[in-house]
Design an enzyme around this catalytic site. Sequence first.
Site, PDB file in Angstrom:
ATOM      1  N   THR A  70      11.788 -19.948   1.522  1.00  0.00           N
ATOM      2  CA  THR A  70      12.535 -19.082   2.454  1.00  0.00           C
ATOM      3  C   THR A  70      13.473 -19.902   3.333  1.00  0.00           C
ATOM      4  OG1 THR A  70      10.547 -19.096   3.814  1.00  0.00           O
ATOM      5  CG2 THR A  70      11.010 -17.079   2.586  1.00  0.00           C
ATOM      6  N   LYS A 113       2.201 -27.039  -3.550  1.00  0.00           N
ATOM      7  CA  LYS A 113       3.490 -26.760  -4.232  1.00  0.00           C
ATOM      8  C   LYS A 113       3.852 -27.836  -5.257  1.00  0.00           C
ATOM      9  CE  LYS A 113       5.482 -24.279  -0.251  1.00  0.00           C
ATOM     10  NZ  LYS A 113       4.598 -24.631   0.855  1.00  0.00           N
ATOM     11  N   LEU A 114       3.041 -27.958  -6.303  1.00  0.00           N
ATOM     12  CA  LEU A 114       3.299 -29.005  -7.297  1.00  0.00           C
ATOM     13  C   LEU A 114       4.580 -28.727  -8.087  1.00  0.00           C
ATOM     14  CD1 LEU A 114       0.253 -29.436  -6.607  1.00  0.00           C
ATOM     15  CD2 LEU A 114      -0.029 -30.238  -8.939  1.00  0.00           C
ATOM     16  N   ASP A 141      -2.166 -25.418  -0.462  1.00  0.00           N
ATOM     17  CA  ASP A 141      -0.719 -25.177  -0.568  1.00  0.00           C
ATOM     18  C   ASP A 141       0.015 -26.505  -0.745  1.00  0.00           C
ATOM     19  OD1 ASP A 141       1.857 -24.174  -0.286  1.00  0.00           O
ATOM     20  OD2 ASP A 141       1.702 -23.843   1.872  1.00  0.00           O
ATOM     21  N   LYS A 196      -5.622 -21.539   4.630  1.00  0.00           N
ATOM     22  CA  LYS A 196      -4.610 -22.278   3.864  1.00  0.00           C
ATOM     23  C   LYS A 196      -4.538 -23.700   4.408  1.00  0.00           C
ATOM     24  CE  LYS A 196       0.088 -21.805   4.352  1.00  0.00           C
ATOM     25  NZ  LYS A 196       0.808 -23.086   4.322  1.00  0.00           N
ATOM     26  N   ARG A 232       0.549 -19.172  13.415  1.00  0.00           N
ATOM     27  CA  ARG A 232       0.538 -19.200  14.880  1.00  0.00           C
ATOM     28  C   ARG A 232       0.033 -17.937  15.569  1.00  0.00           C
ATOM     29  NH1 ARG A 232       6.412 -21.664  14.562  1.00  0.00           N
ATOM     30  NH2 ARG A 232       6.180 -20.456  12.636  1.00  0.00           N
ATOM     31  N   ASP A 290       6.432 -31.207 -11.105  1.00  0.00           N
ATOM     32  CA  ASP A 290       6.587 -32.493 -11.799  1.00  0.00           C
ATOM     33  C   ASP A 290       6.612 -32.186 -13.299  1.00  0.00           C
ATOM     34  OD1 ASP A 290       6.478 -35.279 -12.487  1.00  0.00           O
ATOM     35  OD2 ASP A 290       5.481 -35.677 -10.586  1.00  0.00           O
TER      36      ASP A 290
HETATM   37  O1  C5P Z   1       2.820 -19.815  12.024  1.00  0.00           O
HETATM   38  P1  C5P Z   1       3.318 -18.921  10.909  1.00  0.00           P
HETATM   39  O2  C5P Z   1       2.591 -17.604  10.828  1.00  0.00           O
HETATM   40  O3  C5P Z   1       4.817 -18.777  10.923  1.00  0.00           O
HETATM   41  O4  C5P Z   1       2.926 -19.734   9.590  1.00  0.00           O
HETATM   42  C1  C5P Z   1       3.267 -19.287   8.319  1.00  0.00           C
HETATM   43  C2  C5P Z   1       2.736 -20.230   7.275  1.00  0.00           C
HETATM   44  O5  C5P Z   1       3.229 -19.843   6.011  1.00  0.00           O
HETATM   45  C3  C5P Z   1       3.141 -21.695   7.466  1.00  0.00           C
HETATM   46  O6  C5P Z   1       2.076 -22.507   6.961  1.00  0.00           O
HETATM   47  C4  C5P Z   1       4.377 -21.812   6.606  1.00  0.00           C
HETATM   48  O7  C5P Z   1       4.582 -23.126   6.146  1.00  0.00           O
HETATM   49  C5  C5P Z   1       4.013 -20.904   5.444  1.00  0.00           C
HETATM   50  N1  C5P Z   1       5.124 -20.372   4.675  1.00  0.00           N
HETATM   51  C6  C5P Z   1       6.161 -19.654   5.241  1.00  0.00           C
HETATM   52  N2  C5P Z   1       7.176 -19.192   4.458  1.00  0.00           N
HETATM   53  C7  C5P Z   1       7.163 -19.434   3.139  1.00  0.00           C
HETATM   54  C8  C5P Z   1       6.131 -20.151   2.561  1.00  0.00           C
HETATM   55  C9  C5P Z   1       5.119 -20.618   3.360  1.00  0.00           C
HETATM   56  O8  C5P Z   1       6.152 -19.401   6.433  1.00  0.00           O
HETATM   57  N3  C5P Z   1       8.106 -18.944   2.379  1.00  0.00           N
END
Ligand code: C5P
Length: 234
Positions: free
Chosen positions: A122, A64-65, A62, A35, A214, A67
Amino acid sequence: MRMNRDVIIACDFSGKTQVLDFLDLFKEGRKPFVKIGMELFYSEGPEIVREIKRRGHRIFLDLKLHDIPNTVRKAMAVLSGLDVDMVNVHAAGTIAMMEAAREGLTRPDGSRPLLIAVTQLTSTSEERMQSELLIGASMEDTISLYALNARKAGLDGVVCSPREAGLVKDMCGKDFLTVTPGIRFEGAAADDQVRITTPARAREIGSDFIVVGRPVTAAADPVAAYNKCIEEFI
Ligand code: C5P
């Protein structure tokens, strides 16, 4: 259009060197689906997408458009030309905007990347959604309606927490894709995620794609961490 379950690594790196050094770890074996988010795309431009594609990875872009339909249609045509595998929009842009996104993405031969909608971020609490966005419904009802709107517009699925994946499948059917972040291994730190799920549990709930950042990117051995996700989830 249906794709097999897969693990998507969130490559939340600030620059090209960091992301390519990270992907170099995966020279042997399975090429992860990755991603790419706004930070990397805005700093490095479309060339970073082409470079990662050349290395054989599938890409969820990713961005997220959100407009007016005409602008989204044209922007999506550009992204489709980059040969990405999955892109997203905000369902709040309306059914007309999501339809325009799908039309823009569709290539002359009828193929297109998967198109996914964000229902509610979220980071938005039910209380703020109601007081600041003046959406009087509950979070659950809002997510259900936005997911149904996405399906009506011909989208392939939504990004949601694993907790919502079951609800979305009930509302929109089992073939409507759920892409779920918030993944952590058993006993690991949650970081800033609140509602977390293991890869194995996400599989039980019915996620189609898990987005893992992570737990893989910051692991002492990222390849081993990725392989553990694959073993648990696939
Ligand atoms: O490091 P981690 O596993 O928390 O990363 C989760 C990824 O998913 C990040 O790129 C975060 O921006 C993305 N994300 C999220 N919750 C969402 C949408 C996207 O954690 N609702």
